[in-house]
Structure formats: C-alpha cells, structure tokens
Design a protein around this motif. Structure first.
Motif, short mmCIF file in Angstrom:
data_model
loop_
_atom_site.label_atom_id
_atom_site.label_comp_id
_atom_site.label_asym_id
_atom_site.label_seq_id
_atom_site.Cartn_x
_atom_site.Cartn_y
_atom_site.Cartn_z
N GLN A 249 8.53 3.81 4.34
CA GLN A 249 7.42 4.49 3.81
C GLN A 249 6.77 3.65 2.67
O GLN A 249 5.56 3.84 2.38
CB GLN A 249 7.81 5.93 3.27
CG GLN A 249 8.48 6.63 4.21
CD GLN A 249 7.14 7.09 5.31
OE1 GLN A 249 6.18 7.42 5.09
NE2 GLN A 249 8.13 7.06 6.59
N GLU A 250 7.47 2.67 2.02
CA GLU A 250 7.07 2.05 0.89
C GLU A 250 6.17 0.96 1.43
O GLU A 250 6.22 0.12 2.60
CB GLU A 250 8.23 1.38 0.19
CG GLU A 250 9.22 2.23 -0.60
CD GLU A 250 8.50 3.22 -1.66
OE1 GLU A 250 7.92 2.30 -2.37
OE2 GLU A 250 8.68 4.20 -1.55
N PRO A 251 5.18 0.64 0.71
CA PRO A 251 4.29 -0.63 1.11
C PRO A 251 5.01 -2.03 1.08
O PRO A 251 5.85 -2.16 0.49
CB PRO A 251 3.12 -0.50 0.04
CG PRO A 251 3.19 0.79 -0.62
CD PRO A 251 4.64 1.16 -0.58
N THR A 252 4.33 -2.81 1.80
CA THR A 252 4.95 -4.14 1.89
C THR A 252 4.48 -4.94 0.75
O THR A 252 3.30 -5.54 0.61
CB THR A 252 4.53 -5.09 3.04
OG1 THR A 252 5.07 -4.26 4.47
CG2 THR A 252 5.54 -6.26 3.32
N LEU A 253 5.52 -5.25 -0.30
CA LEU A 253 5.19 -5.90 -1.54
C LEU A 253 4.10 -5.28 -2.32
O LEU A 253 3.35 -5.79 -3.02
CB LEU A 253 4.84 -7.36 -1.22
CG LEU A 253 5.70 -8.34 -0.49
CD1 LEU A 253 5.17 -9.83 -0.46
CD2 LEU A 253 6.92 -8.73 -1.45
N GLY A 254 4.02 -4.10 -2.06
CA GLY A 254 2.94 -3.21 -2.74
C GLY A 254 1.72 -3.20 -1.87
O GLY A 254 0.71 -2.33 -2.37
N PHE A 255 1.64 -3.84 -0.87
CA PHE A 255 0.38 -3.65 0.07
C PHE A 255 0.38 -2.97 1.11
O PHE A 255 1.38 -2.64 1.87
CB PHE A 255 0.14 -5.08 0.52
CG PHE A 255 -0.28 -6.05 -0.69
CD1 PHE A 255 -1.05 -6.16 -1.49
CD2 PHE A 255 0.68 -7.27 -0.57
CE1 PHE A 255 -1.05 -7.19 -2.64
CE2 PHE A 255 0.62 -8.22 -1.56
CZ PHE A 255 -0.22 -8.16 -2.59
N ASN A 256 -0.85 -2.09 1.44
CA ASN A 256 -0.75 -1.30 2.56
C ASN A 256 -1.08 -1.79 3.88
O ASN A 256 -2.41 -2.52 4.03
CB ASN A 256 -1.83 -0.13 2.19
CG ASN A 256 -1.98 1.03 3.32
OD1 ASN A 256 -0.91 1.07 4.04
ND2 ASN A 256 -2.95 1.63 3.58
N ILE A 257 -0.24 -2.40 4.43
CA ILE A 257 -0.49 -3.31 5.73
C ILE A 257 0.16 -2.75 7.11
O ILE A 257 -0.49 -2.57 8.02
CB ILE A 257 0.45 -4.51 5.63
CG1 ILE A 257 0.22 -5.55 4.34
CG2 ILE A 257 0.45 -5.40 6.87
CD1 ILE A 257 0.84 -6.55 4.21
N ALA A 258 1.05 -1.77 7.05
CA ALA A 258 1.49 -1.08 8.17
C ALA A 258 0.88 -0.28 8.99
O ALA A 258 0.88 -0.48 10.19
CB ALA A 258 2.91 -0.09 7.55
N PRO A 259 -0.03 0.71 8.43
CA PRO A 259 -0.97 1.49 9.28
C PRO A 259 -1.74 0.62 10.05
O PRO A 259 -2.29 1.08 11.43
CB PRO A 259 -1.81 2.44 8.68
CG PRO A 259 -0.92 2.31 7.14
CD PRO A 259 -0.49 0.93 7.17
N PHE A 260 -1.89 -0.60 9.89
CA PHE A 260 -2.95 -1.38 10.51
C PHE A 260 -2.28 -2.40 11.56
O PHE A 260 -2.82 -2.38 12.86
CB PHE A 260 -3.79 -2.42 9.63
CG PHE A 260 -4.56 -1.59 8.56
CD1 PHE A 260 -5.98 -1.06 8.60
CD2 PHE A 260 -3.95 -1.40 7.27
CE1 PHE A 260 -6.48 -0.35 7.97
CE2 PHE A 260 -4.91 -0.59 6.47
CZ PHE A 260 -5.95 -0.18 6.66
N ILE A 261 -1.32 -2.91 11.22
CA ILE A 261 -0.50 -3.75 12.26
C ILE A 261 0.23 -2.95 13.19
O ILE A 261 0.46 -3.37 14.42
CB ILE A 261 0.34 -4.79 11.65
CG1 ILE A 261 0.86 -5.90 12.64
CG2 ILE A 261 1.54 -3.97 10.80
CD1 ILE A 261 1.42 -7.08 12.12
N ASN A 262 0.49 -1.73 12.80
CA ASN A 262 1.17 -0.84 13.48
C ASN A 262 0.51 -0.23 14.69
O ASN A 262 0.95 0.67 15.57
CB ASN A 262 2.14 0.35 12.81
CG ASN A 262 3.30 -0.12 12.00
OD1 ASN A 262 3.74 -1.35 12.36
ND2 ASN A 262 3.94 0.71 11.28
N GLN A 263 -1.05 -0.56 14.66
CA GLN A 263 -1.74 0.07 15.83
C GLN A 263 -1.42 -0.96 17.07
O GLN A 263 -1.45 -0.58 18.32
CB GLN A 263 -3.14 -0.30 15.67
CG GLN A 263 -3.79 0.60 14.19
CD GLN A 263 -5.33 0.05 14.09
OE1 GLN A 263 -6.05 0.45 14.84
NE2 GLN A 263 -5.52 -0.62 13.01
#
Length: 886
Positions: free
Chosen positions: A749-763
C-alpha cells in the motif's frame, strides 16, 4: 486453390512472433442490412430544426442500396466507400449501420492485407475510427493489424482503449495480456518492488543534486522514477527521454499524478537524437540511467553515454584538484561497473545450446552435421548470432557447478569519455582461470557490480536477490570436455562492437595448451605426442570436442527450445512408439480389407504399391524430426512443414543415412506453386493416416487456435486415422509464491519512494505468467496436483468450455497462484508431460489478483474456462463468500 489446400494452409499457418501469438478475428454482421425506408426516431423538437435536404436524402438512400448490393456481390471496397458517404452525410444512421459497416471494413481490410496494401488498410481503419472513435471491436481489430506489422506499442494502445470502453471484451483482454509482456517487461515490477535498489539510487541522486548537480537528464526513464527522485531532491531542471511509446505515456501519467508534470519535461525519443538547444535548452550537470541488461552493455549504454558526453552533458571534472563549481561540471549515475565471470557446468544450459544425443526416435543422428543454438560468442562480431543469452542461475533446474573461482573480466568508468570511446578498440584481454572443480565445460556465466557513486553499489550476482538475471555465454561442442583441477581455462575478453564478449579459447593441462577454437589436426601438428601422457589424453578428449571443418562452416542454427526438444529422447521415443502402433494397425486393417475383397497381393510389393502407402502430415512449429520418424516406419510417405533450407537439408541427410527412400519425405510448403503435384493422392474418403499438431507453446501456453486446427484436421483424416496428440489433460496446483506476486505487480500500500506509481504500471499486470520452471519456483505447495481441464482433439463432442473443480488445501497459507502444466496423450497409453525434467516446455501460472487465505482442509472452488485456446481460472474458498477473479 482447392479446399483441401486451404485447409492445410490453415493447419500450418505460422502464428505471430516467438515469444507472442495473437489470434486473427473474423467478424460477421449479426444484424441485417439497415432499411433505407426506416426513419430515425427523434425526441423533442429543437427550436431550430434542420431543414430537410431532398438531394441529400436521395443520395443517402441510393448509397445505402448500393452498399447492400456491393456486399451481396462481395465487392467490399466499393461497399466501404458507400458506407463512408452515408455515415458522413447522415450520422443518425450510425446505430443502424454499425454492424454492417464493421463487417464491410473487416472484409475489405482482409483483401487489402492479402495484396500488401498496408497503407490503404490503415487509412480505412482511421476513417472508420473517425466515425466510431469509441467502437471497441474496430479498435481491437486495428490493434491486431498493427501488431502483425510490428507496431507493438501502437497495437497495445488500441487494445487498452478497447478494454477501457468494454472491460469484459474477451478478445481485447486476451490480446492486451499477450502484448503487455512485451511492452512492460516483468522486470519493471521486480525493480519497483526492490526497495534496496530503489533507495540506493535515490540516495546517490540526492547526494549528487545536493552537491550542485541541479540540471538532470534521465535516459530511458521507464516509469519516470529516477527523474522524480532528482526533482524531489531539489534539481532546478529535470528532463527525461523514453523510446517506448507505451512507457513514455506511462511516465507522463505517473509524473502528472505526482504533481511534477510542470517540473519534468519528458521526451518521446532516443537520447542519441537529442540536441541542445532544440530538445533541451542547455547541457545538464547530471545524467542518470539504468539502461543496462544482464550483459551490462546490451541496451546501448556505451553509445548513449558517449553521445551524452559530447552533446548533452557539461564537461567532466578533470581530477581531484578541479576546483570548478560542481554545477559547471558533468557526471553520470551510475559512475561505473565491474564485470565478473566464472566457468560453469550446467545440464540445463547444455541441452538448450548443444546437440548432445547420438540417436533420436530410433534414428541415427551421425549425419546431422553442425547443429547449434543462435547464441554463440567469438571475438569477431557475427550479426547472425547473439553473443549471450540470460538465465537466473539460482532457478535453473538441476542447478549449476562452478568450475573456477569468479574472476574480474572488465572495469569501466562511465565518467571517463576517453575510456568509453576506447572500449571497442581495446586489445583482446586473455585471462587464465585455474580450474577448481572437475566438470564438463558448458558456459561462462557473467554478472556485474554497478557502482552508483564512490560509496554505493548494486550487484547482479547469482546469489543476490535482484531483478537482473546473469549473462550466459554457452560453449558449443559436439561432445563435452571435462575440465580437471590443476587445468587452466584460457578466456578471451573483448568489446569490439560495444558488446561484452567472453570466449573459452584454450585449455592448459600440464603445460600443454590446446586451442578450443582450432581444428584437431592443426593442434596435433603443433603439439606432436609420441607416447601416452596427459597431453595425449587431452588431445584425444578434444578430438571428440571438435567437429568436421566443412560441417562447422555450414552449421544449421536451431532455436534454443528446438535444440532442447532435439535432445529430448523420451519425447521422440514416445512419438516413435505411437506412430509405429498406428501404422501397424492401419496395415492390418488394409490387409484385412483386401482379403475380404478377395484381392491377392505380394507382401514384397507393399513398398512400391502406392495404394498401400500411409500419409502422415507433421505441422509442428519450427524444426521437427517427427516427419522423419514417421517415414522410417515403412510404407509411409511423410510431409514436413519445415521451411528453412538448411533445416530441410539436415532432414534429407538424416533420411539418406537412415536408409529412408528420398521419395518418402516431402516438404509440402515447398510445393505450393505446384498444387496438382502436391495433391496427387490415392482416391479415398480421407487423405491422411495421421496429422501431428504442435499443441503447446514453449512458454507453457496452449497454442492459439489449437481447437480450430484440430477441427480441420479431423476433416482430413482417413477412416482409422488419428491426430497426434489425441488428448491434452491440464493439471494444476494451489501454491503460495511471493516471487510470482513480485513479478506480477507493484506490491504493498505504501508509495514507491513516496511516489504514486503502482496504479499506473499495474494496469499492465497480466493474470498468466509464462516461462516458469515449476521445479525451481520459490513457492509452498498448498494442495496436491489436480486435473483442471481436458481438451479432446479427436472427439469434438467430448469438449466443453467451462468446468468447475474443487481442490482441498493440504496446508494453511495464502493461495497466490495456480501453476499449470500438461499431460499430452498421443494415444490412450502413451503420453508425454510438459513437467518432465527433460521437457523443452516451460510452465505457466495463473496469479490471483487477491490472495486467498486457506486453512488445511478448506475446499477451494476453481472455475476453469477455455476461450480461444486461452485458459482462465476464477477461484474462491467455499467458506468465504464472493469470488476472487484471477
């Protein structure tokens, strides 16, 4: 072209790319033609109603009638033009004409494709999408054409749009899943899940920016994470470039979602094409990049850094006494690398790159000549060969044995432009490696340590938990050579074309050096031996190692999976037994029919009497010996679909050396222009005694359109004939595997290094993982293996598309995936397994979107579905409500 030839072409049609196979959809209208006399319905009248135009209405009606007539006459091009006119003039007809317009578009596109009018084809699709920009079926179909033409990024974009419009559209979903593996490779997920690696890069960038590097260029930005690290660290200006259109668009989305779209300029281009001030206003003080592969230089980092130093970066520091402001000098992260290597023994590598057997399916292979994989390294570049392949040594079935200690092959400083420019012209370095363990020399394994700065580094070694694999330089030999302790292995290291090349060139035993890259008779002239001694032993061993010079010059190249298949004796022996049994049964049947009809025949005439020949068709993908094995049964004429000339020559040589009459083996795709000659068969109800289908892709998936091919094949069999294999049983198991989760999506659930990346690449997460080795996969087995599905290729009535399977958990845990594999039944008694130790097939696994918690004894219900040869699985625990999609 006759109907039979068309059916055979369908059976042997080559699917799209090795590692991706996309189905070609055929769309047909499901509604009748629109009735020109039907008025469109209107709602409440507008205050200003459009004035009726009689001329326009007449043109629309006449064009609709013309379109219908052209469709009935199969004049799809003219019909398409009429529909364009109607729908542009009268958009209110779109809902009525949509299905007919689609049908016309797809038929016309097929014709354009068949005659190579590719630009016209795409123009038609663009015109169609102007009329129907939100039509998921047209978007998906255009994506398929784009992929076939090699435009993977663009194809994925169309599949993705189609899915957004209709998430339950199965064709678009399967197409997108298959192309997603190429567009966003699985290592992106591993890399983003590698917290240690991410933190080290972030710290190195932060330190550089704080020391004065306030203008940054991120080369090969991927998701944009390194550029965002620089911006977060306080860099005044950040630029990034990305060649992949998919990754470029993804990076733009990620940067915007993190509120940095105004502070990071992302360019969709190669860094080699960038110029100052055209693309960036001035030279930057820091370049950050991770364009390194398992062999370090394979992604072009040397070329891109040389260009950057000359055109994009500020001049480097000249030494420790350089007192210039750091903002006025340039530097690169990573700062450099050290490359390591060692010699290894590994059966898994050997069987994928070297021909190891002397007999296959009762055929002597002595006349096969030089066979090798397309991976072969020499100090001189060869465009036809890859210098290395990649493997994760820790996951290779059977493991590996180090034969030497690791050695340093190369050091490179990315902040020294002269060193980078001189890399390709470096003299070949020769390294002598003491052998530490006895074993067969199969390969040199290579990894590296990436120095981010003077304090921090990353290792890609075989014992590290990393997203990188190791580079493998296989040794090509006819017969393996055993190294012994006290031997020395001589290795040459070079970088002539900016690829790292390592070659095993010699063995030194008791002072005698024998070159591995020379002919044995040359060795003996240089090293005469008069009495038995270690030198004589070595020469004798190397005599087995070398191949005939003529064969070496004319070697035949096979894909790695084809080489592994050729080395699989059990697989070929199973086919040999099944074919022999079938041919024997058909011979008895034929003789009984003749006796019943009162026909007397001399048994000695059977070989020359065409009425007694049995016809076997092998439509396996790539190189296959099965047609030759069939022809060796006697009274069989076998047809092979092998296309490559050199591979056909190998089969011809083997046929001759095994005394198989030349006329008993045909390459039927060579005879397409001479259709009459190809199809002269005995007059009988059906044509073939046996048709051999290639049913499973190397990656572990069922081949696309397998069931359609099986349906066609059944129509071409004589009475009593058979499809090989006749049945495929799919087996699976419940497992808990964090490895598969890490490779499938950004976790947590935690952002990667504080960045919101997961919702986009997890597509780009795909539910089915391929190219797995189940025997070495890090996982816990939570159940026994269970039969999931059956595909019957001989009996269409026995097939189904859905099946529910109940599996009992044998241990408590989290079900994260369901690996699956195949038992492939050639007949009722003879089968081969894709899970066997010497199989050339890998396995696949369905990864659950949400893991299922189970206790020992719980029952898990699996809903297994087959759609167009693609297997999908839904799972839920019976005691827990709701179904988890996977």
């Amino acid at each position: 072209m006759s109907m039979e030839t068309k059916l055979l072409l369908v059976l042997t049609a080559t699917n799209l790319s090795v590692h991706l196979k996309l189905p070609t959809q055929r769309h047909r209208a499901t509604h009748g033609m629109p009735n020109a006399s039907v008025r469109p319905k209107h709602g409440r009248r507008n205050r200003r109603r459009r004035r009726e135009d009689p001329a326009r209405n007449e043109l629309v009606c006449s064009s609709l009638e013309s379109a219908q007539q052209c469709l009935f006459n199969q004049d799809y091009g003219t019909a398409f033009v009429h529909y364009l006119l109607v729908l542009n003039l009268a958009p209110e007809f779109k809902d009525f004409a949509r299905e007919s317009f689609r049908f016309t578009l797809f038929k016309w596109a097929e014709e354009l494709d068949s005659v190579g009018r590719i630009q016209d084809l795409f123009n038609c699709y663009e015109q169609a999408l102007e009329l129907f920009p939100a039509d998921e079926v047209i978007l998906n179909s255009m994506g398929e054409h784009l992929f076939r033409m090699g435009f993977r990024d663009e194809a994925a974009g169309h599949f993705h749009k189609a899915l957004k419009l209709r998430p339950d559209y199965p064709e678009a979903r399967e197409n997108f899943y298959r192309v997603a593996n190429w567009l966003v490779e699985r290592w992106h997920f591993l890399m983003l899940n590698d917290h240690g690696r991410n933190q080290k890069y972030q710290q190195a960038i932060q330190k550089a920016v704080h020391s004065g590097c306030n203008t940054v260029l991120d080369i090969g930005t991927g998701t944009g994470i390194l550029g965002m690290c620089a911006k977060k660290a306080g860099a005044a200006e950040v630029y990034a470039c990305e060649l992949s259109k998919t990754m470029y668009e993804l990076a733009c989305e990620v940067v915007a979602a993190n509120g940095m779209d105004g502070g990071i300029k992302i360019l969709h281009m190669k860094s080699l094409e960038m110029e100052v001030p055209k693309d960036i206003p001035q030279r930057v003080s820091l370049v950050v990049t991770e364009t390194v592969d398992a062999g370090l230089f394979g992604e072009g980092i040397i070329e891109s850094l040389i260009h950057a130093w000359h055109h994009l970066l500020l001049p480097p520091q000249t030494g420790e006494n350089d007192l210039r402001d750091p903002a006025a000098t340039g530097r690169v992260i990573p700062a450099g690398a050290t490359v390591f290597g060692m010699a290894v023994e590994c059966l898994e590598i050997r069987r994928h790159h070297r021909f190891c057997v002397s007999e296959v399916g009762n055929l002597s292979m002595a006349a096969a000549g030089g066979l090798r994989s397309p991976v072969s390294c020499s100090s001189e570049p060869d465009e036809s060969m890859e210098p290395y392949t990649t493997e994760r040594l820790s996951r290779l079935p059977g493991g590996y044995k180090p034969l030497t200690e690791p050695f340093t092959a190369l050091n490179i400083d990315f902040n020294n432009v002269k060193e980078l420019e001189g890399l390709s012209s470096r003299e070949v370095q020769q390294v002598r490696l003491p052998v530490t363990q006895e074993g067969e020399l199969d390969a040199l394994a290579v990894w590296f340590q990436l120095h981010l700065d003077e304090e921090s580094s990353l290792s890609t070694g075989p014992h590290e938990d990393t997203c990188w694999e190791q580079a493998i330089y296989p040794v090509h030999c006819v017969k393996g050579f055993v190294l012994k302790p006290q031997d020395e292995l001589v290795v040459e290291v070079s970088c002539h074309d900016a690829y790292l090349r390592l070659c095993s060139v010699a063995v030194v035993r008791d002072g005698c050096e024998i070159r591995l890259d020379k002919r044995v008779d040359e060795q003996r002239s240089k090293n005469p031996v008069s009495s038995p001694n270690p030198e004589a032993e070595l020469c004798s061993a190397l005599a087995c190692l070398q191949t005939d010079q003529n064969q070496t010059k004319g070697f035949c190249m096979l894909e790695c999976a084809e080489m592994a298949l050729l080395n699989n004796k059990d697989y070929h022996q199973s086919f040999c037994s099944a074919l022999a049994k079938l041919i024997s049964q058909l011979k008895v049947k034929c003789q009984n029919q003749e006796h019943g009809a009162g026909i007397e025949s001399d048994p000695s005439d059977l070989a020359t009497d065409c009425s007694h020949l049995h016809y076997v068709l092998d439509v396996s993908e790539g190189f296959s010996l099965l047609s030759l094995i069939a022809a060796s049964q006697g009274h069989v004429k076998a047809y092979s679909s092998v296309e490559k000339t050199k591979q056909q020559e190998v089969l011809k040589r083997l046929a001759k050396s095994n005394r198989i009459p030349e006329e008993n083996l045909e390459f039927w795709l060579n005879r397409m222009e001479d259709e009459q000659g190809m199809l002269q068969r005995p007059s009988r109800e059906k044509l073939w005694s046996a048709i051999i289908l290639d049913c499973v892709e190397t990656c572990g998936l069922i081949r696309q359109k397998l069931m359609e091919k099986a349906s066609l094949a059944r129509c071409l069999l004589e009475e009593g004939g058979r499809i090989f294999p006749e049945r495929i049983v799919v087996y699976g198991m419940l497992v808990e595997s964090d490895t598969l989760l890490l490779e499938s999506a950004v976790q947590g659930q935690e952002p990667t290094l504080g960045f919101n990346i997961a919702p986009f690449i997890n597509q780009f997460t795909v539910p089915v993982h391929v190219f797995l080795d189940f025997s070495t996969l890090e996982c816990r087995h939570l159940s026994e293996d269970v039969e999931l599905f059956v595909l019957d290729l001989m009996n269409a009535n026995a097939n189904y598309v859905n099946r529910e399977v109940k599996v009992q958990a044998t241990s408590a845990g989290r079900v994260t995936a369901i690996p699956f594999w195949y038992h492939i039944f050639l007949d009722q008694e003879i089968s081969v397994s894709s899970l066997s130790q010497n199989s050339h097939w890998k396995q696949a696994a369905v990864v659950l979107q949400q893991p299922l918690e189970v206790r020992a004894g719980d029952w898990v219900r699996l809903a297994v579905k087959l759609h167009k040869s693609t297997i999908s699985i839904l799972a839920n625990v019976e005691s827990v409500p709701g179904t988890m999609d996977c």
